[in-house]
Design a protein around this motif. Structure first.
Motif, PDB file in Angstrom:
ATOM      1  N   LEU A 298       8.694  10.846  23.105  1.00 53.74           N
ATOM      2  CA  LEU A 298       8.139  11.802  24.059  1.00 53.74           C
ATOM      3  C   LEU A 298       6.767  12.293  23.620  1.00 53.74           C
ATOM      4  O   LEU A 298       5.838  12.411  24.439  1.00 53.74           O
ATOM      5  CB  LEU A 298       9.101  12.989  24.216  1.00 53.74           C
ATOM      6  N   HIS A 299       6.633  12.567  22.341  1.00 54.23           N
ATOM      7  CA  HIS A 299       5.346  13.026  21.812  1.00 54.23           C
ATOM      8  C   HIS A 299       4.254  11.973  22.054  1.00 54.23           C
ATOM      9  O   HIS A 299       3.144  12.313  22.493  1.00 54.23           O
ATOM     10  CB  HIS A 299       5.484  13.332  20.322  1.00 54.23           C
ATOM     11  N   LEU A 300       4.558  10.731  21.812  1.00 55.97           N
ATOM     12  CA  LEU A 300       3.574   9.663  21.990  1.00 55.97           C
ATOM     13  C   LEU A 300       3.235   9.444  23.468  1.00 55.97           C
ATOM     14  O   LEU A 300       2.146   8.972  23.782  1.00 55.97           O
ATOM     15  CB  LEU A 300       4.097   8.361  21.369  1.00 55.97           C
ATOM     16  N   ARG A 301       4.160   9.814  24.348  1.00 54.88           N
ATOM     17  CA  ARG A 301       3.905   9.684  25.793  1.00 54.88           C
ATOM     18  C   ARG A 301       3.223  10.919  26.368  1.00 54.88           C
ATOM     19  O   ARG A 301       3.010  11.007  27.580  1.00 54.88           O
ATOM     20  CB  ARG A 301       5.220   9.427  26.540  1.00 54.88           C
TER      21      ARG A 301
ATOM     22  N   GLY B  65       9.687  11.321  31.295  1.00 52.88           N
ATOM     23  CA  GLY B  65       9.265  10.806  29.999  1.00 52.88           C
ATOM     24  C   GLY B  65      10.380  10.133  29.219  1.00 52.88           C
ATOM     25  O   GLY B  65      10.113   9.297  28.345  1.00 52.88           O
ATOM     26  N   MET B  66      11.629  10.477  29.519  1.00 54.35           N
ATOM     27  CA  MET B  66      12.753   9.901  28.795  1.00 54.35           C
ATOM     28  C   MET B  66      13.240   8.589  29.402  1.00 54.35           C
ATOM     29  O   MET B  66      14.080   7.906  28.813  1.00 54.35           O
ATOM     30  CB  MET B  66      13.915  10.904  28.739  1.00 54.35           C
ATOM     31  N   GLU B  67      12.724   8.226  30.583  1.00 57.11           N
ATOM     32  CA  GLU B  67      13.294   7.096  31.315  1.00 57.11           C
ATOM     33  C   GLU B  67      13.145   5.761  30.587  1.00 57.11           C
ATOM     34  O   GLU B  67      14.000   4.895  30.695  1.00 57.11           O
ATOM     35  CB  GLU B  67      12.661   7.004  32.710  1.00 57.11           C
ATOM     36  N   LEU B  68      12.069   5.554  29.868  1.00 53.52           N
ATOM     37  CA  LEU B  68      11.823   4.263  29.219  1.00 53.52           C
ATOM     38  C   LEU B  68      12.180   4.269  27.742  1.00 53.52           C
ATOM     39  O   LEU B  68      11.843   3.321  27.017  1.00 53.52           O
ATOM     40  CB  LEU B  68      10.345   3.875  29.394  1.00 53.52           C
ATOM     41  N   PHE B  69      12.890   5.275  27.293  1.00 49.22           N
ATOM     42  CA  PHE B  69      13.201   5.393  25.865  1.00 49.22           C
ATOM     43  C   PHE B  69      14.264   4.391  25.447  1.00 49.22           C
ATOM     44  O   PHE B  69      15.278   4.199  26.121  1.00 49.22           O
ATOM     45  CB  PHE B  69      13.672   6.810  25.544  1.00 49.22           C
ATOM     46  N   ILE B  70      14.025   3.753  24.301  1.00 46.93           N
ATOM     47  CA  ILE B  70      14.993   2.838  23.693  1.00 46.93           C
ATOM     48  C   ILE B  70      15.084   3.167  22.207  1.00 46.93           C
ATOM     49  O   ILE B  70      14.069   3.416  21.556  1.00 46.93           O
ATOM     50  CB  ILE B  70      14.555   1.369  23.871  1.00 46.93           C
ATOM     51  N   SER B  71      16.300   3.175  21.680  1.00 46.03           N
ATOM     52  CA  SER B  71      16.498   3.429  20.259  1.00 46.03           C
ATOM     53  C   SER B  71      17.514   2.438  19.708  1.00 46.03           C
ATOM     54  O   SER B  71      18.422   1.998  20.416  1.00 46.03           O
ATOM     55  CB  SER B  71      16.991   4.862  20.020  1.00 46.03           C
ATOM     56  N   ASN B  72      17.362   2.110  18.451  1.00 50.65           N
ATOM     57  CA  ASN B  72      18.341   1.256  17.767  1.00 50.65           C
ATOM     58  C   ASN B  72      19.546   2.048  17.286  1.00 50.65           C
ATOM     59  O   ASN B  72      20.519   1.466  16.794  1.00 50.65           O
ATOM     60  CB  ASN B  72      17.689   0.556  16.573  1.00 50.65           C
ATOM     61  N   HIS B  73      19.478   3.364  17.422  1.00 50.39           N
ATOM     62  CA  HIS B  73      20.548   4.225  16.924  1.00 50.39           C
ATOM     63  C   HIS B  73      21.468   4.650  18.076  1.00 50.39           C
ATOM     64  O   HIS B  73      21.021   4.877  19.202  1.00 50.39           O
ATOM     65  CB  HIS B  73      19.968   5.459  16.236  1.00 50.39           C
TER      66      HIS B  73
ATOM     67  N   TYR C 246       8.145  17.952  17.801  1.00 50.17           N
ATOM     68  CA  TYR C 246       8.483  16.626  17.290  1.00 50.17           C
ATOM     69  C   TYR C 246       8.687  16.664  15.771  1.00 50.17           C
ATOM     70  O   TYR C 246       8.218  17.585  15.083  1.00 50.17           O
ATOM     71  CB  TYR C 246       7.404  15.606  17.667  1.00 50.17           C
ATOM     72  N   PRO C 247       9.395  15.678  15.226  1.00 48.86           N
ATOM     73  CA  PRO C 247       9.726  15.710  13.796  1.00 48.86           C
ATOM     74  C   PRO C 247       8.511  15.428  12.907  1.00 48.86           C
ATOM     75  O   PRO C 247       7.628  14.650  13.263  1.00 48.86           O
ATOM     76  CB  PRO C 247      10.782  14.613  13.655  1.00 48.86           C
ATOM     77  N   VAL C 248       8.518  16.077  11.754  1.00 46.22           N
ATOM     78  CA  VAL C 248       7.482  15.879  10.739  1.00 46.22           C
ATOM     79  C   VAL C 248       8.038  14.935   9.687  1.00 46.22           C
ATOM     80  O   VAL C 248       9.147  15.148   9.179  1.00 46.22           O
ATOM     81  CB  VAL C 248       7.097  17.229  10.098  1.00 46.22           C
ATOM     82  N   ASP C 249       7.290  13.889   9.372  1.00 39.94           N
ATOM     83  CA  ASP C 249       7.804  12.933   8.393  1.00 39.94           C
ATOM     84  C   ASP C 249       7.577  13.425   6.969  1.00 39.94           C
ATOM     85  O   ASP C 249       6.681  14.223   6.686  1.00 39.94           O
ATOM     86  CB  ASP C 249       7.191  11.551   8.594  1.00 39.94           C
TER      87      ASP C 249
END
Length: 327
Positions: free
Chosen positions: A77-80, A139-147, A86-89
């Motif tokens: 979402l942040h990148l879009r 913004g969430m419609e195209l989201f894909i995750s491996n988790h 958003y999370p801080v690495d």
């Protein structure tokens, strides 16, 4: 001597600042203060003059896969360009830190801070919020995750929750019967409507309290702990649910109409989605009461008194009357 079992511990602010936050920040002085104790615990962090939120996830509440899915979604979402906390690495590129608490492993993540506030609510602010919620869904419609992540379905909302409520209503047999019958009605009706309802990723807790609006009327969403694949109408219904407890029903209706009107201008809902909203409002209330009952061993059974059930069940009784549901 073994450590005595603990239901839910509070992680030390000092230990988090000294032992965990250096994984994320190079600042020699990091301020960490417990902000909210809840399903998860949130701490306000200040490093180099910038504010962040540290979340310590409850032991056993979410799997590591669930958490990683949430963090993936926030980065997406942040990148879009969707405004989210958003999370801080960490300095090694990872996002999650494991902590061995007395009750077992807990996971820690750090998020950017969402500036502003959404309160007090007004119809104008509710409209801005409704528009932002629709854009969040887009913004969430195209989201894909491996988790993998759990689903917001009938089992999650009702079947895993209502059995937690019924034993605590044994001294109120009429209410116990009412809740049991409403459970069955919602199971039946939502199952019938489900094939016609829009499905997709949901925030899961769009009650108005999980976003802030800054001075430029920009909305930033946070607390995606309840996110999951579910019904769009459920996500929309949560705001309707949240204003139903207001003493001024006319004002609450104005807020809802402003919210849903602005939402539909951005992302129209079908007639079936709109018709399902009252059912999801009821399901949301049962979900919340069931959650409170499930965690009574920590949040105390003393809070689940008659005043609590009077307040929570009143909304359900009113809804059944308004919608002319036959139990």
């Amino acid at each position: 001597m073994e450590v005595f079992p603990v239901t839910h511990s509070i992680l030390s602010e000092r230990a988090l600042a000294n032992e965990i936050l250096p994984f994320y920040f190079t600042d020699t002085f990091i301020d960490c203060r417990l902000l909210v104790r809840g399903m998860n615990d949130s701490y306000l962090v200040r490093a180099k003059g910038v504010e962040y939120i540290l979340r310590a996830y409850r032991h056993g509440h979410r799997t590591l896969s669930d958490i990683q899915h949430e963090l993936d979604l926030l980065q997406h979402l942040h990148l879009r360009g969707v405004r989210v906390a958003y999370p801080v690495d960490r300095r090694d590129g990872e996002f999650v830190t494991e902590v061995l608490a007395p009750e077992g492993t807990r996971y820690v993540a750090v998020f950017t801070y969402a500036p502003g506030t959404l309160w007090p609510l007004s119809p104008d602010i509710a409209a801005v919020y409704g528009q932002a919620a629709a854009r969040l869904h887009q913004g969430m419609e195209l989201f894909i995750s491996n988790h993998q992540r759990y689903s917001i379905d009938i089992r999650h909302l009702l079947d895993d929750r209502v059995p937690r409520i019924l034993p605590l209503l044994a001294h109120r047999p009429n209410d116990q019967y009412f809740v049991s019958r409403l459970w069955r009605l919602l199971q039946k009706e939502i199952s019938i409507m489900a094939p016609d309802l829009k499905r997709g990723l949901c925030h899961g807790d769009l009650n108005g309290g999980n976003c802030h609006m800054d001075d430029e009327r920009r909305v930033t969403f946070f607390d995606f702990d309840c996110e999951g694949f579910g019904w769009a109408a459920y996500d929309v219904a949560v705001f309707n649910w949240s204003v139903r407890d207001m003493p001024n029903r006319e004002f609450a209706l104005q807020l809802w109409q402003a919210y849903i009107g602005a939402y539909q201008n951005e992302m129209p809902l079908s007639d079936a989605d709109i018709a399902s909203i009252p059912y999801f409002v009821a399901a949301r209330q049962l979900w919340l009461v069931g959650l409170h009952c499930q965690h009574a061993d920590e949040w105390t059974y003393g809070n689940l008194n008659d005043a609590y059930f009077d307040r929570r069940l009143r909304i359900l009784y009113e809804l059944v009357r308004e919608e002319n549901w036959e139990l």
